[in-house]
Design an enzyme around this catalytic site. Structure first.
Site, PDB file in Angstrom:
ATOM      1  N   HIS A 185      -2.979  -4.191   2.664  1.00 14.12           N
ATOM      2  CA  HIS A 185      -4.033  -3.784   3.594  1.00 14.12           C
ATOM      3  C   HIS A 185      -3.740  -3.897   5.086  1.00 14.12           C
ATOM      4  CE1 HIS A 185      -8.084  -3.016   5.044  1.00 14.12           C
ATOM      5  NE2 HIS A 185      -8.152  -4.223   5.594  1.00 14.12           N
ATOM      6  N   ASP A 204       0.826  -1.209   0.000  1.00 11.61           N
ATOM      7  CA  ASP A 204       0.000   0.000   0.000  1.00 11.61           C
ATOM      8  C   ASP A 204       0.862   1.262   0.000  1.00 11.61           C
ATOM      9  OD1 ASP A 204      -1.482  -2.242   0.727  1.00 11.61           O
ATOM     10  OD2 ASP A 204      -2.832  -1.123   2.026  1.00 11.61           O
ATOM     11  N   HIS A 253      -9.541   2.270   0.713  1.00 12.19           N
ATOM     12  CA  HIS A 253      -9.403   3.728   0.651  1.00 12.19           C
ATOM     13  C   HIS A 253      -9.708   4.239  -0.753  1.00 12.19           C
ATOM     14  CE1 HIS A 253      -7.477   4.703   4.629  1.00 12.19           C
ATOM     15  NE2 HIS A 253      -7.375   3.381   4.613  1.00 12.19           N
ATOM     16  N   LYS A 298     -20.149  -2.601   2.536  1.00  8.74           N
ATOM     17  CA  LYS A 298     -18.720  -2.795   2.793  1.00  8.74           C
ATOM     18  C   LYS A 298     -18.304  -4.137   2.208  1.00  8.74           C
ATOM     19  CE  LYS A 298     -15.461  -2.933   6.703  1.00  8.74           C
ATOM     20  NZ  LYS A 298     -15.368  -2.820   8.183  1.00  8.74           N
ATOM     21  N   HIS A 311      -7.079  -7.052  -2.329  1.00  8.46           N
ATOM     22  CA  HIS A 311      -6.512  -6.065  -1.412  1.00  8.46           C
ATOM     23  C   HIS A 311      -6.433  -6.564   0.033  1.00  8.46           C
ATOM     24  CE1 HIS A 311      -5.347  -2.297   0.374  1.00  8.46           C
ATOM     25  NE2 HIS A 311      -6.425  -2.280   1.122  1.00  8.46           N
ATOM     26  N   ARG A 359      -3.429   9.498   4.013  1.00  9.81           N
ATOM     27  CA  ARG A 359      -2.305   9.435   4.968  1.00  9.81           C
ATOM     28  C   ARG A 359      -1.075  10.182   4.485  1.00  9.81           C
ATOM     29  NH1 ARG A 359      -3.745   3.242   6.760  1.00  9.81           N
ATOM     30  NH2 ARG A 359      -5.597   3.877   7.916  1.00  9.81           N
ATOM     31  N   ASP A 378      -4.775   0.824  -2.255  1.00 10.72           N
ATOM     32  CA  ASP A 378      -4.622   1.946  -1.319  1.00 10.72           C
ATOM     33  C   ASP A 378      -3.491   2.880  -1.759  1.00 10.72           C
ATOM     34  OD1 ASP A 378      -6.791   1.264   0.168  1.00 10.72           O
ATOM     35  OD2 ASP A 378      -5.693   0.650   1.957  1.00 10.72           O
TER      36      ASP A 378
END
Length: 317
Positions: free
Chosen positions: A272, A18, A86, A244, A219, A56, A52
């Site tokens: 992940h 990621d 994400h 989800k 992922h 961040r 991802d």
């Protein structure tokens, strides 16, 4: 005397963890992968990014530019871009999810399972929220409790740490202008992300020597106690109607390899989890978890060698 045939050189497969918006880490890791493999092998490698790409770190926009550029810069490579949880939420907010037929209320039916968390997570209530997917609203929200006790650091804007993604496009966190600020090419990239990649005849080093296996990359992983084929069918179709997708966001339920895959000796690869975990043919490559001070890692097959952005490699090729 007859010429002795040269040993077959296996195609390299690079499994990249990621990235989470860290352009400098990605550039260093990319150079280290080329140094480790040598130019010839690197330029024909299969590169699988495990998802991802956003949040961040400070450079989501630049990271996506880099990824989009790879097929033209390295035309002999093959590139796979998996969708992470994400990326799914980011795409949902800017209207870049894969297109499916939805009820008149849009994605509103995805809210119910999470409504008890709406106030605590400070879901997005701005322009267009009425038909948004629940993960979009969580992603662009403003979480009330700023400290993430599990990680020992503050959240960055939302429960997804999405503030840095907004800023990378020059937009304040949670502002609907992001929908206009993200360029068309980035929206198309996000809309095209695959939820699963299946590759036959991947060579990997095992305790018994080199062997060939099917590889499945997801992922987060396949849910251990659910039927594998039904999960793969959903992942291939990229069903966005569910609140989800456990395969993109699960934890303990997707950590172990399902028995059906183990019995068939199929490699299962994920990112992940904020961990580097190798257990037989179950490979989890996400050493940094998007944290600033931890390295971005990749694994090279068939050797299973781990390469990090922090490695100092001398190119001997």
């Amino acid at each position: 005397m007859a010429d002795v045939p040269k040993p077959r050189e296996e195609r390299a497969v690079c499994l990249i963890g990621d990235v989470h918006g860290y352009m400098s880490k990605l550039e260093r890791l990319w150079r280290n992968l080329e140094s480790a493999l040598g130019t010839s092998s690197f330029e024909t490698a299969l590169i699988i990014f495990l998802g991802d790409y956003c949040d961040r770190g400070p450079d989501t926009s630049a990271v996506i530019d880099f990824l989009i550029s790879l097929p033209s810069r390295y035309p002999r490579q093959s590139h796979v871009f998996l969708c992470g949880n994400h990326d799914f939420a980011f795409a949902a907010f800017i209207g870049a999810l894969p297109q499916h037929v939805l009820p008149a209320g849009g994605f509103r039916q995805t809210w119910d399972e999470y409504l008890q968390n709406e106030e605590r997570e400070g879901w997005y209530k701005g322009e267009g929220y009425e038909v948004m997917h629940v993960q979009a609203r969580r992603w662009a929200g403003s979480i009330k409790e700023k400290f993430n006790a599990k990680k020992g650091i503050n959240y960055q804007g939302s429960i997804y740490d999405a503030e840095t993604t907004f800023k990378s496009y020059g937009v304040p966190h949670g502002h609907p202008d992001l929908m206009k600020a993200v360029p068309k090419e980035h929206k198309e990239f996000l809309a095209d992300l695959v939820w699963v990649h299946e590759e036959d005849n991947v060579c990997i080093q095992t305790s018994e020597g080199l062997s060939y296996h099917k590889l499945i990359a997801v992922h987060a992983g396949l849910v251990t106690k659910r039927d594998v084929e039904s999960q793969l069918k959903m992942l291939r179709s990229r069903d966005t109607s569910q609140p989800k997708a456990a395969n993109l966001s699960g934890r303990k339920d997707v950590w172990d390899i399902p028995k059906a895959l183990a019995d068939e000796k199929i490699i299962e690869v994920s990112g992940h989890h904020g961990a580097l975990h190798i257990d037989g043919l179950r490979l989890i490559i996400d050493e940094s978890g998007g944290l600033k001070d931890l390295p971005l890692a990749a694994m090279i097959l068939p050797s299973k060698r781990i390469i990090r952005d922090t490695d100092v490699l001398v190119d001997q090729h």
